[in-house]
Design an enzyme around this catalytic site. Sequence first.
Site, PDB file in Angstrom:
ATOM      1  N   ARG A  35      44.047  72.392  32.900  1.00  0.00           N
ATOM      2  CA  ARG A  35      44.746  72.861  31.416  1.00  0.00           C
ATOM      3  C   ARG A  35      46.414  73.670  32.452  1.00  0.00           C
ATOM      4  O   ARG A  35      46.493  75.019  32.990  1.00  0.00           O
ATOM      5  CB  ARG A  35      44.916  73.781  30.286  1.00  0.00           C
ATOM      6  N   TYR A 151      22.071  73.821  27.265  1.00  0.00           N
ATOM      7  CA  TYR A 151      23.532  75.212  27.800  1.00  0.00           C
ATOM      8  C   TYR A 151      21.753  75.546  28.810  1.00  0.00           C
ATOM      9  O   TYR A 151      22.448  75.825  30.177  1.00  0.00           O
ATOM     10  CB  TYR A 151      24.191  76.024  26.651  1.00  0.00           C
TER      11      TYR A 151
HETATM   12  P1  NDP Z   1      36.483  80.298  29.478  1.00  0.00           P
HETATM   13  O1  NDP Z   1      35.811  79.376  28.384  1.00  0.00           O
HETATM   14  O2  NDP Z   1      36.811  81.691  29.245  1.00  0.00           O
HETATM   15  O3  NDP Z   1      36.756  79.631  30.939  1.00  0.00           O
HETATM   16  C1  NDP Z   1      35.795  78.521  31.110  1.00  0.00           C
HETATM   17  C2  NDP Z   1      36.646  77.858  32.357  1.00  0.00           C
HETATM   18  O4  NDP Z   1      36.620  76.781  32.991  1.00  0.00           O
HETATM   19  C3  NDP Z   1      38.094  77.781  32.017  1.00  0.00           C
HETATM   20  O5  NDP Z   1      38.481  77.779  32.560  1.00  0.00           O
HETATM   21  C4  NDP Z   1      38.468  76.204  31.858  1.00  0.00           C
HETATM   22  O6  NDP Z   1      39.246  75.566  32.476  1.00  0.00           O
HETATM   23  C5  NDP Z   1      37.446  75.728  32.595  1.00  0.00           C
HETATM   24  N1  NDP Z   1      36.267  74.727  32.730  1.00  0.00           N
HETATM   25  C6  NDP Z   1      35.547  73.890  31.409  1.00  0.00           C
HETATM   26  N2  NDP Z   1      35.102  72.812  31.272  1.00  0.00           N
HETATM   27  C7  NDP Z   1      36.180  72.360  32.889  1.00  0.00           C
HETATM   28  C8  NDP Z   1      35.591  70.705  33.337  1.00  0.00           C
HETATM   29  N3  NDP Z   1      36.100  69.628  32.060  1.00  0.00           N
HETATM   30  N4  NDP Z   1      37.073  71.009  34.228  1.00  0.00           N
HETATM   31  C9  NDP Z   1      37.390  71.517  35.094  1.00  0.00           C
HETATM   32  N5  NDP Z   1      37.428  73.026  34.154  1.00  0.00           N
HETATM   33  C10 NDP Z   1      36.646  73.299  33.309  1.00  0.00           C
HETATM   34  O7  NDP Z   1      34.591  81.364  29.625  1.00  0.00           O
HETATM   35  P2  NDP Z   1      34.154  82.031  30.582  1.00  0.00           P
HETATM   36  O8  NDP Z   1      35.030  82.571  31.282  1.00  0.00           O
HETATM   37  O9  NDP Z   1      33.371  82.883  29.945  1.00  0.00           O
HETATM   38  O10 NDP Z   1      32.728  81.367  31.410  1.00  0.00           O
HETATM   39  C11 NDP Z   1      33.162  80.879  32.604  1.00  0.00           C
HETATM   40  C12 NDP Z   1      31.415  80.634  33.615  1.00  0.00           C
HETATM   41  O11 NDP Z   1      30.871  81.522  32.795  1.00  0.00           O
HETATM   42  C13 NDP Z   1      31.461  79.549  32.685  1.00  0.00           C
HETATM   43  O12 NDP Z   1      30.122  78.817  33.978  1.00  0.00           O
HETATM   44  C14 NDP Z   1      29.929  80.152  31.304  1.00  0.00           C
HETATM   45  O13 NDP Z   1      28.690  79.652  31.388  1.00  0.00           O
HETATM   46  C15 NDP Z   1      29.722  81.512  32.472  1.00  0.00           C
HETATM   47  N6  NDP Z   1      29.102  82.177  31.358  1.00  0.00           N
HETATM   48  C16 NDP Z   1      29.878  82.975  30.257  1.00  0.00           C
HETATM   49  C17 NDP Z   1      28.673  83.926  29.898  1.00  0.00           C
HETATM   50  C18 NDP Z   1      29.779  84.795  28.362  1.00  0.00           C
HETATM   51  O14 NDP Z   1      28.897  84.928  27.903  1.00  0.00           O
HETATM   52  N7  NDP Z   1      30.934  84.617  27.957  1.00  0.00           N
HETATM   53  C19 NDP Z   1      28.002  84.745  30.120  1.00  0.00           C
HETATM   54  C20 NDP Z   1      27.403  83.635  31.411  1.00  0.00           C
HETATM   55  C21 NDP Z   1      27.953  83.117  32.158  1.00  0.00           C
HETATM   56  P3  NDP Z   1      40.195  73.990  31.676  1.00  0.00           P
HETATM   57  O15 NDP Z   1      39.293  74.678  30.157  1.00  0.00           O
HETATM   58  O16 NDP Z   1      41.994  74.786  31.936  1.00  0.00           O
HETATM   59  O17 NDP Z   1      40.057  73.226  32.441  1.00  0.00           O
HETATM   60  C1  8X3 Z   2      26.163  82.673  28.407  1.00  0.00           C
HETATM   61  C2  8X3 Z   2      26.197  83.892  27.267  1.00  0.00           C
HETATM   62  O1  8X3 Z   2      23.552  84.536  25.753  1.00  0.00           O
HETATM   63  O2  8X3 Z   2      25.948  83.573  25.523  1.00  0.00           O
HETATM   64  O3  8X3 Z   2      25.834  82.077  29.281  1.00  0.00           O
HETATM   65  O4  8X3 Z   2      24.216  81.838  27.063  1.00  0.00           O
HETATM   66  S1  8X3 Z   2      24.819  83.182  26.855  1.00  0.00           S
END
Ligand code: NDP
Ligand code: 8X3
Length: 250
Positions: A35, A151
């Site tokens: 984005r 996932y």
């Molecule tokens: P968000 O959805 O808030 O952020 C995800 C980010 O990933 C966005 O900036 C998005 O950017 C980017 N992204 C997704 N797909 C693509 C793509 N195809 N190309 C480039 N960028 C991409 O989620 P989180 O901040 O929570 O997630 C960040 C990381 O943390 C992830 O790897 C997630 O699996 C991990 N995580 C999250 C947890 C949670 O509970 N929230 C717990 C454990 C791990 P854009 O859409 O602009 O491309």
């Molecule tokens: C994100 C945490 O527990 O929703 O990775 O899979 S959980």
Amino acid sequence: MKKIGLITGATSGIGKATAKLLAENNYDLIITGRRKERLEELKADLEDKCNIYILNFDIRNKTEVYNSIDSLPTKWQNINILINNAGLALGLGTIQNGDENDWEQMIDTNVKGLLYITKKVSNLMIKNKTGHIVNIGSIAGKEVYPNGNVYCATKHSVDALNKAMRIDLLEYNIKVTAINPGMVDTEFSLVRFKGDKEKADNVYNGFTPLFAKDIADTILFVITRPANVNINDLLIMPSVQASATIINKE
Ligand code: NDP
Ligand code: 8X3
């Protein structure tokens, strides 16, 4: 010269909070995501604190990733920190009823995308014989929970790749760290439930989850350890979450 950090997925959640914190802590930043407007807003927000370079690509697209890194001006190629954060979950369901498009998007983003960017950036780090790669895994990379199959498989892959990178990159003085969060209140659930805000909000009801800033603080901690110290692997949970599925709700 400040250290340079490249953050994938800086448009939201953990990546965005990390960009804000590193900008305040003496890092110049390469921010990435799909984005573009959000990247530009973030740049405008932070550029009084540090230098910011935008790379706008879809991490699933190998050519876009490789061309983006190749396009970096020479001084921006000296990346000290790579934060492999971009990732997503799509849907919750059994294997037998799973949506193949969702599976492919998760595998392409969380595993293949992470590999593409890591290959390119680690080669830049190898030239400099220094660097630190921080992989954002998950509790879903340590446990498997009902309906989380693919996932969880992608995050188990991140867990394995984190260990593999540490072995492969050891001789080049490149540190490798995994940070594995439990539930963090970001756009993660909104994405998982494909824009259904009620369902997404419900995930975080009745307890205090982690916030993106908590993970950003942890990232800053691991990347600021002395040269002789590496944090290999961290599991960080909300205080009321004991495992992927056991949460002490009010
Ligand atoms: P968000 O959805 O808030 O952020 C995800 C980010 O990933 C966005 O900036 C998005 O950017 C980017 N992204 C997704 N797909 C693509 C793509 N195809 N190309 C480039 N960028 C991409 O989620 P989180 O901040 O929570 O997630 C960040 C990381 O943390 C992830 O790897 C997630 O699996 C991990 N995580 C999250 C947890 C949670 O509970 N929230 C717990 C454990 C791990 P854009 O859409 O602009 O491309
Ligand atoms: C994100 C945490 O527990 O929703 O990775 O899979 S959980």
